[in-house]
Design a protein around this motif. Structure first.
Motif, PDB file in Angstrom:
ATOM      1  N   SER A 252      -6.713   0.555   8.995  1.00 56.60           N
ATOM      2  CA  SER A 252      -6.199   1.934   9.083  1.00 56.60           C
ATOM      3  C   SER A 252      -4.733   1.926   9.512  1.00 56.60           C
ATOM      4  CB  SER A 252      -7.039   2.766  10.060  1.00 56.60           C
ATOM      5  OG  SER A 252      -6.979   2.207  11.349  1.00 56.60           O
ATOM      6  N   ALA A 253      -4.366   0.992  10.375  1.00 56.23           N
ATOM      7  CA  ALA A 253      -2.955   0.904  10.780  1.00 56.23           C
ATOM      8  C   ALA A 253      -2.079   0.444   9.618  1.00 56.23           C
ATOM      9  CB  ALA A 253      -2.814  -0.059  11.960  1.00 56.23           C
ATOM     10  N   VAL A 254      -2.617  -0.471   8.829  1.00 54.53           N
ATOM     11  CA  VAL A 254      -1.867  -0.944   7.658  1.00 54.53           C
ATOM     12  C   VAL A 254      -1.661   0.207   6.667  1.00 54.53           C
ATOM     13  CG1 VAL A 254      -1.991  -2.467   5.638  1.00 54.53           C
ATOM     14  CG2 VAL A 254      -2.556  -3.349   7.917  1.00 54.53           C
ATOM     15  N   ALA A 255      -2.701   1.016   6.474  1.00 58.97           N
ATOM     16  CA  ALA A 255      -2.587   2.165   5.568  1.00 58.97           C
ATOM     17  C   ALA A 255      -1.542   3.154   6.083  1.00 58.97           C
ATOM     18  CB  ALA A 255      -3.950   2.844   5.433  1.00 58.97           C
ATOM     19  N   GLN A 256      -1.517   3.342   7.379  1.00 60.04           N
ATOM     20  CA  GLN A 256      -0.517   4.257   7.971  1.00 60.04           C
ATOM     21  C   GLN A 256       0.894   3.704   7.761  1.00 60.04           C
ATOM     22  OE1 GLN A 256      -1.124   5.027  12.143  1.00 60.04           O
ATOM     23  NE2 GLN A 256       0.763   6.235  12.328  1.00 60.04           N
ATOM     24  N   ALA A 257       1.041   2.418   7.956  1.00 61.05           N
ATOM     25  CA  ALA A 257       2.358   1.800   7.737  1.00 61.05           C
ATOM     26  C   ALA A 257       2.800   1.991   6.292  1.00 61.05           C
ATOM     27  CB  ALA A 257       2.297   0.314   8.093  1.00 61.05           C
ATOM     28  N   ALA A 258       1.867   1.800   5.371  1.00 60.62           N
ATOM     29  CA  ALA A 258       2.202   1.955   3.946  1.00 60.62           C
ATOM     30  C   ALA A 258       2.645   3.385   3.650  1.00 60.62           C
ATOM     31  CB  ALA A 258       0.992   1.570   3.100  1.00 60.62           C
ATOM     32  N   ARG A 259       1.957   4.353   4.218  1.00 63.76           N
ATOM     33  CA  ARG A 259       2.343   5.759   3.975  1.00 63.76           C
ATOM     34  C   ARG A 259       3.752   6.019   4.496  1.00 63.76           C
ATOM     35  NH1 ARG A 259      -3.143   6.613   5.302  1.00 63.76           N
ATOM     36  NH2 ARG A 259      -2.647   7.045   7.476  1.00 63.76           N
ATOM     37  N   ALA A 371      -0.765  -5.497  16.084  1.00 58.66           N
ATOM     38  CA  ALA A 371      -0.868  -6.838  16.689  1.00 58.66           C
ATOM     39  C   ALA A 371      -1.599  -7.743  15.714  1.00 58.66           C
ATOM     40  CB  ALA A 371      -1.612  -6.755  18.014  1.00 58.66           C
ATOM     41  N   ALA A 372      -0.830  -8.457  14.920  1.00 59.86           N
ATOM     42  CA  ALA A 372      -1.418  -9.297  13.874  1.00 59.86           C
ATOM     43  C   ALA A 372      -0.350 -10.220  13.323  1.00 59.86           C
ATOM     44  CB  ALA A 372      -1.964  -8.420  12.745  1.00 59.86           C
ATOM     45  N   ASP A 373      -0.807 -11.232  12.616  1.00 60.53           N
ATOM     46  CA  ASP A 373       0.139 -12.122  11.933  1.00 60.53           C
ATOM     47  C   ASP A 373       0.717 -11.383  10.720  1.00 60.53           C
ATOM     48  OD1 ASP A 373       1.330 -14.725  11.213  1.00 60.53           O
ATOM     49  OD2 ASP A 373      -0.074 -14.608   9.531  1.00 60.53           O
ATOM     50  N   ALA A 374       2.029 -11.364  10.634  1.00 57.01           N
ATOM     51  CA  ALA A 374       2.663 -10.583   9.562  1.00 57.01           C
ATOM     52  C   ALA A 374       2.293 -11.134   8.193  1.00 57.01           C
ATOM     53  CB  ALA A 374       4.181 -10.590   9.754  1.00 57.01           C
ATOM     54  N   GLU A 375       2.381 -12.452   8.035  1.00 58.57           N
ATOM     55  CA  GLU A 375       2.100 -13.016   6.703  1.00 58.57           C
ATOM     56  C   GLU A 375       0.674 -12.698   6.270  1.00 58.57           C
ATOM     57  OE1 GLU A 375       3.503 -17.019   5.836  1.00 58.57           O
ATOM     58  OE2 GLU A 375       1.655 -17.418   4.727  1.00 58.57           O
ATOM     59  N   ALA A 376      -0.273 -12.802   7.206  1.00 56.88           N
ATOM     60  CA  ALA A 376      -1.669 -12.531   6.866  1.00 56.88           C
ATOM     61  C   ALA A 376      -1.896 -11.052   6.556  1.00 56.88           C
ATOM     62  CB  ALA A 376      -2.576 -12.968   8.020  1.00 56.88           C
ATOM     63  N   THR A 377      -1.029 -10.206   7.076  1.00 55.92           N
ATOM     64  CA  THR A 377      -1.177  -8.759   6.870  1.00 55.92           C
ATOM     65  C   THR A 377      -0.499  -8.294   5.581  1.00 55.92           C
ATOM     66  OG1 THR A 377      -1.201  -8.526   9.283  1.00 55.92           O
ATOM     67  CG2 THR A 377      -0.840  -6.522   8.030  1.00 55.92           C
ATOM     68  N   LEU A 378       0.438  -9.086   5.084  1.00 53.47           N
ATOM     69  CA  LEU A 378       1.227  -8.644   3.926  1.00 53.47           C
ATOM     70  C   LEU A 378       0.383  -8.312   2.687  1.00 53.47           C
ATOM     71  CD1 LEU A 378       4.477 -10.817   4.164  1.00 53.47           C
ATOM     72  CD2 LEU A 378       4.271  -8.341   4.361  1.00 53.47           C
ATOM     73  N   PRO A 379      -0.620  -9.118   2.318  1.00 53.66           N
ATOM     74  CA  PRO A 379      -1.365  -8.757   1.101  1.00 53.66           C
ATOM     75  C   PRO A 379      -1.957  -7.346   1.175  1.00 53.66           C
ATOM     76  CG  PRO A 379      -1.857 -11.013   1.727  1.00 53.66           C
ATOM     77  CD  PRO A 379      -1.050 -10.417   2.857  1.00 53.66           C
ATOM     78  N   ALA A 380      -2.559  -7.014   2.307  1.00 54.76           N
ATOM     79  CA  ALA A 380      -3.146  -5.673   2.447  1.00 54.76           C
ATOM     80  C   ALA A 380      -2.059  -4.603   2.442  1.00 54.76           C
ATOM     81  CB  ALA A 380      -3.962  -5.603   3.743  1.00 54.76           C
ATOM     82  N   LEU A 381      -0.945  -4.904   3.074  1.00 56.22           N
ATOM     83  CA  LEU A 381       0.145  -3.922   3.123  1.00 56.22           C
ATOM     84  C   LEU A 381       0.732  -3.693   1.727  1.00 56.22           C
ATOM     85  CD1 LEU A 381       1.987  -2.095   4.784  1.00 56.22           C
ATOM     86  CD2 LEU A 381       3.451  -4.079   5.239  1.00 56.22           C
ATOM     87  N   ILE A 382       0.877  -4.765   0.975  1.00 58.19           N
ATOM     88  CA  ILE A 382       1.417  -4.634  -0.394  1.00 58.19           C
ATOM     89  C   ILE A 382       0.478  -3.776  -1.250  1.00 58.19           C
ATOM     90  CG2 ILE A 382       1.901  -5.929  -2.514  1.00 58.19           C
ATOM     91  CD1 ILE A 382       2.774  -8.277  -0.558  1.00 58.19           C
ATOM     92  N   GLU A 383      -0.801  -4.068  -1.151  1.00 58.06           N
ATOM     93  CA  GLU A 383      -1.767  -3.275  -1.922  1.00 58.06           C
ATOM     94  C   GLU A 383      -1.733  -1.816  -1.512  1.00 58.06           C
ATOM     95  OE1 GLU A 383      -3.402  -4.149  -4.660  1.00 58.06           O
ATOM     96  OE2 GLU A 383      -2.131  -5.904  -4.369  1.00 58.06           O
ATOM     97  N   ALA A 384      -1.651  -1.583  -0.218  1.00 58.83           N
ATOM     98  CA  ALA A 384      -1.614  -0.195   0.271  1.00 58.83           C
ATOM     99  C   ALA A 384      -0.352   0.521  -0.202  1.00 58.83           C
ATOM    100  CB  ALA A 384      -1.704  -0.183   1.798  1.00 58.83           C
ATOM    101  N   VAL A 385       0.756  -0.177  -0.202  1.00 61.56           N
ATOM    102  CA  VAL A 385       2.016   0.415  -0.687  1.00 61.56           C
ATOM    103  C   VAL A 385       1.885   0.770  -2.166  1.00 61.56           C
ATOM    104  CG1 VAL A 385       4.406  -0.170  -1.293  1.00 61.56           C
ATOM    105  CG2 VAL A 385       3.560  -0.597   1.029  1.00 61.56           C
ATOM    106  N   LYS A 386       1.307  -0.140  -2.929  1.00 64.47           N
ATOM    107  CA  LYS A 386       1.154   0.126  -4.374  1.00 64.47           C
ATOM    108  C   LYS A 386       0.235   1.332  -4.612  1.00 64.47           C
ATOM    109  CE  LYS A 386       2.130  -4.566  -6.002  1.00 64.47           C
ATOM    110  NZ  LYS A 386       1.567  -5.859  -6.450  1.00 64.47           N
ATOM    111  N   ARG A 387      -0.810   1.426  -3.801  1.00 64.92           N
ATOM    112  CA  ARG A 387      -1.731   2.562  -3.952  1.00 64.92           C
ATOM    113  C   ARG A 387      -1.036   3.882  -3.642  1.00 64.92           C
ATOM    114  NH1 ARG A 387      -5.582  -0.652  -1.398  1.00 64.92           N
ATOM    115  NH2 ARG A 387      -5.134   0.328   0.599  1.00 64.92           N
ATOM    116  N   GLU A 388      -0.179   3.859  -2.653  1.00 70.83           N
ATOM    117  CA  GLU A 388       0.483   5.093  -2.193  1.00 70.83           C
ATOM    118  C   GLU A 388       1.629   5.533  -3.103  1.00 70.83           C
ATOM    119  OE1 GLU A 388       0.049   7.157   0.476  1.00 70.83           O
ATOM    120  OE2 GLU A 388      -1.813   6.122   0.994  1.00 70.83           O
ATOM    121  N   THR A 389       2.109   4.622  -3.948  1.00 67.60           N
ATOM    122  CA  THR A 389       3.332   4.896  -4.700  1.00 67.60           C
ATOM    123  C   THR A 389       3.038   5.731  -5.945  1.00 67.60           C
ATOM    124  OG1 THR A 389       4.261   2.821  -3.920  1.00 67.60           O
ATOM    125  CG2 THR A 389       5.354   3.851  -5.793  1.00 67.60           C
TER     126      THR A 389
END
Lengths: 615, 126
Positions: A252-259, A371-389
């Protein structure tokens, strides 16, 4: 548990004359350990009086320890030799055949650890570093601190004599400690002092697991010297290693960041150690391109290709800043608040920290903290960004990307113009040195393993993760030379061409590493940035004196490295490294570099002493 | 704002923006001595931040001809605020560096030829 164990004094008294059958041969390694004892020539065997001819083959405790290191895929042991881990050292040579791990001779423990740091930043995993628990660890401490601050997995084994009744004389006593890891505990993720072989096994595997779980960091295990000398119970096995998947951000935090990022008009990504692995660099590109956002790479690793159109941007003008393993972002967050911009932080640094050393930086008031490893979080963040765009946002992104591409081209042209100033100067400008070097290595599979001179990062075309490994995490002087040699060793098996632009003051801390490079035939082109001073401190002295309206004529007193000038080429030669210089005329650089490239491509180190401008 | 203060402000803005300080352009040749200026430049440590030929480093680039003599003197005297060696420079008082020595240094910097154009440097094309 009851383990066969022989006190050191008895072991020493028994000596080779005991002549018992050996379980291993000098070259036979682990495989030979399975051979019937009677077939092994007694004369060539190490003495082990607690084993009798005809006994079933059993490993020495240190053989078992080496098997554990093998199970952890330790390619090398970096060590300055010491009696407190002689069991392990002997097992590596005679039991393991000096392979996996292979012993690498170091001339100072600070070198051992800094080499391990450089190796890990290239290879993505630790090597074994053995230290004499007292004096060796004291020597190693600054290099451990560099690794700690830089989030680098370094694996330390400290030899100690725990049992006071087994300390045979004064030297044993002054080389023993109740708690050997105390001196480095504030700069390691974890340490242990095992009291049995089974305990050692679990701790050795656990240590590796902890070191390799983001945030990466140094770990230390104490090994008692007598524990290395016993025999291994038949039923003792090696614990299975399972390195944890790195911690990824809450969905949910990743989704918020993407938005927030998609809605922003001018998002900027700030990355310091975001690309932990080569995959991380690719993910960084994918995220930046998905958003068409600028990336400010603070380059403790190579987080973004230098000539990518989106390399750049200004966090001070962003409406949303995404900070990825970014270190000190207190200023960015403070300025963002003042202009009603938002800051998002993703860092494993929030998951683990110690109190004493202040590498956690000033408290940053961010708006979304994951609070997470950035590299490990990037795939989910990228997908969330693409979904939001949406289509509308994509058009906005494209216009933004075009502006950034123009700015990126202009920055390169500006850097080239700035590099031209002082182009023909003597001493040689660091820009000229950098470009003379680039001209001759750019068609190799190159890797720049020092980060002090900034020109390459402005002018060279960095595209691969191993092409740059950042700076000394703790900014300790004495890191660059050994870290470069360690990185070059890691690059060797990949056939990469390793180059270092080496500060003079740094090399003077531990020049013995040149001998290690020569002895182990580690190909490295080391080009000196020889400004004949601890130059940063020269400038600080000038500043201090001027603030007090006092003379600056003493600016080289205690800060200079001239009188006599250090002949680095002669120093290198004396340690077995071919060299040239000192060179202070730009026209003389190219032939020297050409010769250096030839030698390095043949598998040897080469040093060029270049007398440079102060900066 | 008085004249010296205005002068300092303009200099700092010009250096910060990387602009030649044409507002202070000087029609007459520098009055200082080039050889003495080079010696003073090195002795007083200017080169440690600005490079031996004024091309810049931790400190700002001083050549070719970014400042006219009055602006240069103002820069030397006022310095630039900043907490680190890369971000600031304390001013040089006249007791440590006389006006005449500053003139000499100015003459030395003015004597340094400009670099070749980037387009004429093959190593800067790739």
């Amino acid at each position: 548990m009851s383990e066969p164990k022989l006190p050191r004094r008895e072991f020493m008294k028994s000596g080779a004359a005991t002549g018992v059958a050996a379980l291993v041969t000098a070259q036979g390694g682990a495989a030979a350990a399975q051979a019937p004892a009677a077939q092994t020539p007694a004369a060539a065997a190490p003495a082990t009086p607690s084993v009798q001819v005809g006994d079933p083959p059993r490993r020495h405790a240190s053989d078992y320890m080496v098997d554990i290191f093998k199970s952890l895929d330790m390619e090398y042991m970096f060590a300055m030799c010491a009696s407190s881990f002689i069991g392990i050292h002997e097992s590596i040579i005679n039991y393991a055949g000096n392979k996996n791990p292979e012993g690498i001779t170091c001339t100072h423990e600070e070198i051992s650890v800094a080499m391990a740091n450089g190796y890990a930043k290239i290879e993505g995993k630790p090597v074994l570093v053995c230290l004499h628990a007292t004096v060796g660890t004291q020597h190693a401490a600054m290099a451990v601190y560099d690794a700690w601050c830089d989030r680098v997995p370094v694996y330390l084994v400290l030899g100690n004599t725990q049992d006071a009744t087994q300390r045979n004389g004064e030297v044993y006593w002054v080389h023993s400690a109740q708690d050997p890891c105390a001196i480095i505990r504030d700069m390691t993720k974890w340490d242990d002092n095992p009291v049995s072989l089974a305990h050692f096994a679990e701790s050795a595997v656990r240590a590796y697991k902890i070191a390799m779980t983001p945030p990466y960091g140094p770990v230390a295990i104490v090994v008692d010297d007598h524990m290395q000398e016993g025999l291994v119970p038949a039923d003792l096995r090696i614990p299975k290693l399972t390195v944890p998947t790195p911690p990824a951000g809450d969905s949910s935090a990743v989704a918020q960041a993407a938005r927030m990022l998609v809605a922003a008009e001018n998002p900027v990504i700030v990355a310091t150690r975001a690309a932990r692995t080569p995959a991380g660099l690719k993910l960084m590109v994918e995220l930046a391109e998905a958003l068409q956002a600028g990336v400010v790479d603070r380059r403790r690793r190579l987080n973004f290709p230098t000539r990518h159109a989106l390399n750049g941007g200004d966090a001070g003008e962003a409406d949303v800043v995404l900070a990825l393993e970014a270190g000190d972002i207190s200023g960015i967050a403070r300025q963002a608040r003042q202009r009603n911009a938002k800051t998002i932080s993703i860092t494993a640094g929030d998951l683990f920290q110690r109190s004493n050393y202040q590498d956690f930086m000033r408290y940053a008031e961010v708006d979304l903290s994951i609070a997470a490893d950035a590299e490990a979080t990037l795939p989910a963040l990228i997908e969330a960004v693409k979904r939001e765009t949406t289509g509308d946002r994509r058009r906005v992104f494209e216009a933004r990307g075009a502006r950034l591409a123009t700015a990126n081209r202009q920055a390169l042209e500006r850097a080239r113009t700035e590099a031209s100033y002082g182009w023909d100067a003597s001493p040689i400008s660091t820009a000229r040195l950098s470009m003379e070097l680039w001209a001759q290595i750019k068609n190799e599979d190159w890797s720049l393993v020092t980060g002090w001179v900034n020109w390459p990062l402005r002018l060279w075309d960095f595209t691969r993760h191993y092409q740059y490994i950042g700076r000394a995490g703790g900014e300790g002087v004495g890191y660059y030379a050994p870290a470069s040699v360690g990185a070059a060793l890691a690059n060797k098996k990949h056939g990469r061409f390793t180059v270092a632009i080496q500060p003079d003051g740094d090399l003077m801390v531990a020049p013995g590493v040149l001998w290690t490079a020569a002895h182990h035939q580690i190909p490295l082109l080391m080009v000196m940035q020889n400004n004949r001073a601890y130059h940063q401190e020269v400038m600080w002295f000038e500043r201090q004196a001027l603030l007090r309206n006092r003379s600056i004529e003493g600016m080289y007193t205690g800060f200079g490295l001239g009188g006599p000038n250090i002949d680095f080429a002669a120093l290198a030669k004396s340690l077995g490294v071919e060299s040239s210089g000192p060179i202070s005329t730009p026209a003389d650089l190219a032939p020297a570099i050409r010769r250096g490239v030839e030698v390095v491509k043949k598998g040897q180190p080469y040093l060029i002493d270049v007398v440079t401008q102060p900066r | 704002m008085n004249e010296p203060a205005l002068c300092r402000l303009l200099v700092l803005v010009a250096l910060a923006l990387g602009m030649p300080c044409t507002a202070f352009a000087q029609s007459t040749p520098p009055k200082g001595d080039v050889a003495k200026g080079k010696a003073a430049y090195l002795k007083t440590g200017c080169h440690t931040c600005h490079g031996t030929v004024g091309h810049g480093g931790a400190g700002a680039r001083l050549t070719p001809g970014r400042l006219a003599a009055p602006a240069f003197l103002a820069y030397v005297r006022s310095g630039r605020k900043g907490w680190s060696v890369a971000g600031g420079m304390p001013g040089y008082p006249a007791s440590l560096l006389s006006d005449a020595a500053v003139d000499d240094i100015f003459a030395y910097l003015a004597s340094i030829p400009p670099p070749p154009p980037v387009s004429n440097i093959p190593l800067l094309k790739d």
